[in-house]
Scaffold this motif. Structure first.
Motif, short mmCIF file in Angstrom:
data_model
loop_
_atom_site.label_atom_id
_atom_site.label_comp_id
_atom_site.label_asym_id
_atom_site.label_seq_id
_atom_site.Cartn_x
_atom_site.Cartn_y
_atom_site.Cartn_z
N ASP A 132 0.85 -1.19 0.00
CA ASP A 132 0.00 0.00 0.00
C ASP A 132 0.88 1.24 0.00
N GLU A 133 0.31 2.38 0.33
CA GLU A 133 1.06 3.64 0.25
C GLU A 133 2.11 3.78 1.34
N THR A 134 2.21 2.81 2.25
CA THR A 134 3.28 2.85 3.26
C THR A 134 4.50 2.03 2.85
N VAL A 135 4.46 1.42 1.68
CA VAL A 135 5.56 0.57 1.21
C VAL A 135 6.48 1.38 0.29
N ALA A 136 7.77 1.35 0.61
CA ALA A 136 8.75 2.06 -0.22
C ALA A 136 9.14 1.23 -1.43
#
Length: 404
Positions: free
Chosen positions: A182-186
């Motif tokens: 999701d948007e927390t994954v780099a």
């Protein structure tokens, strides 16, 4: 072992740190796919320094290129560049079909290339994307950042705490990957074929799905092609299979076969955004991309191209798969070019593979076990079907001796 080799091994034990255990033999020279030990015994090298010696041993094109380069410049530091460094960067980006704005960074090994990729992911993540997703059974190296992304607990746990934020999902499971990203994954890091796990690929379409999942979430997709790149699988990169469109990641790491035996690694960054993440002073290496190493890599690539070794690898791989599948004690053959995993029926021996490695060595063949029932072959790309057949002919007796 007896004679000269035994004495050398005793000296090894007295003088070298024991992180590798006791070496099996002392090797003193090689030619093509053959090596000789200190006692004069000859072996067919079916491991190539773990997928490193792409052109075999003492290849004249490679040795000539390195010698000629050392006659001019060997090392110049990263305060300067050289024609071979620039030429190699251009050639790799060309082979990878890299889009405009793509760049190369050179290291000395695969683990260093993955360290660079780890830092690239951190820069992309900033403070808002602290997570990195890796795959179960994946292997990315032994240094602290690369080790943090490596799944095997016995490798990681003695050195904890490691850099944090890394999580693992089952390999080849697109649904699990989608649920995790999701948007927390780099970044997501994937070996297109997991070499240390026993030469295990992924289901058809998995890499394409990983590309879609990471793109939708704004995460980087990093391919670790340290073991699979530079022709090992019969194409330049395992993520660009023959007769199929390449999956273009945001970054790719290379090493092993890149220098044909000379230490060199690389990280390729694809596109303007990824290539601008690491700024001057944020990463570096003293030896990386030195003239000798880049000359070796350029020579290796030239030989692979001029001798049409990619097609040769595919031909020998198909032959080896067919012949190996005929052996009744081989339960599965996983052939990705000349990276081949063999599953051996356990039978009365619960762990036949390590014993077969020892029996094969005594019979004059160098192979490797990645698990209790798994053998790995990664011979030089120049190996012939006749040489492969020599090993296959000997394998039933090797199996019998190791399991009786």
């Amino acid at each position: 072992m007896s004679g000269h080799g035994e004495g050398l091994l005793s000296r090894y034990t007295d003088s070298l740190l024991g992180v590798f255990g006791t070496p099996q033999k002392v090797l003193v020279r090689g030619s093509g796919v053959t090596v000789w030990d200190a006692d004069g015994r000859e072996y067919l090298d079916l491991l190539a320094g773990i997928a490193v010696n792409a052109l075999g041993h003492a290849h004249p094109g490679l040795t000539r290129a390195v010698a000629e380069q050392l006659n001019t410049l060997g090392h110049i530091s990263n305060f300067f560049t050289s024609p071979t460094q620039i030429g190699l960067a251009e050639k790799l980006l060309e082979l990878a079909h890299a889009p405009s704005g793509s760049k190369a960074f050179f290291t000395n090994s695969g683990t260093e290339a993955n360290e660079a990729a780890f830092k690239l992911a951190r820069r992309h993540g900033g403070g808002s994307r602290p997570r990195i997703i890796a795959l179960e059974h994946g292997f990315h190296g032994r240094t602290m950042g690369a080790l943090a992304m490596t799944h095997k607990p016995s490798y990681r746990e003695p050195f904890e705490p490691l850099p944090g934020g890394v999580e693992w999902v089952p390999a080849g499971d697109a649904e699990a990957l989608s649920a995790a990203v999701d948007e927390t994954v780099a970044a997501v890091i994937i070996e297109p074929v997991q070499g240390e796990a026993g030469v295990r690929g992924h289901p058809a379409g998995y890499l394409e799905q990983a590309r879609e999942i990471t793109r939708a979430a704004g995460a980087l997709l990093i391919f670790d092609e340290v073991q699979t790149g530079v022709g090992r699988t019969g194409t330049w990169f395992a993520s660009a299979p023959a007769q199929s469109a390449a999956v273009i990641p945001d970054a790719m790491t290379l090493a092993k076969g890149l220098g044909g035996g000379f230490p060199i690694g690389a990280m390729l960054t694809f596109g303007e955004h990824t290539s601008s993440l690491l700024n001057p002073g944020q990463h570096g290496t003293t030896f990386g991309g030195n003239p000798a190493a880049t000359a070796a890599a350029l020579a290796t690539l030239e030989v692979i191209e001029s001798q049409n070794l990619l097609a040769h690898v595919r031909e020998v791989s198909a032959y080896a798969r067919e012949r190996l599948e005929e052996l009744d004690f081989v339960t599965e053959v996983r052939a990705h070019g000349l990276l081949i995993g063999l599953e051996i029926a356990a039978g009365a021996a619960s762990a036949p593979a390590p014993a077969m490695v020892a029996a094969a060595l005594e019979a004059g063949f160098i192979i490797n076990a990645t698990g209790p029932t798994t053998l790995r072959l990664a011979p030089p790309l120049i190996i012939t079907t006749e040489q492969i057949q020599r090993f296959i002919d000997a394998l039933p007796e090797i199996h019998r001796r190791s399991t009786s």
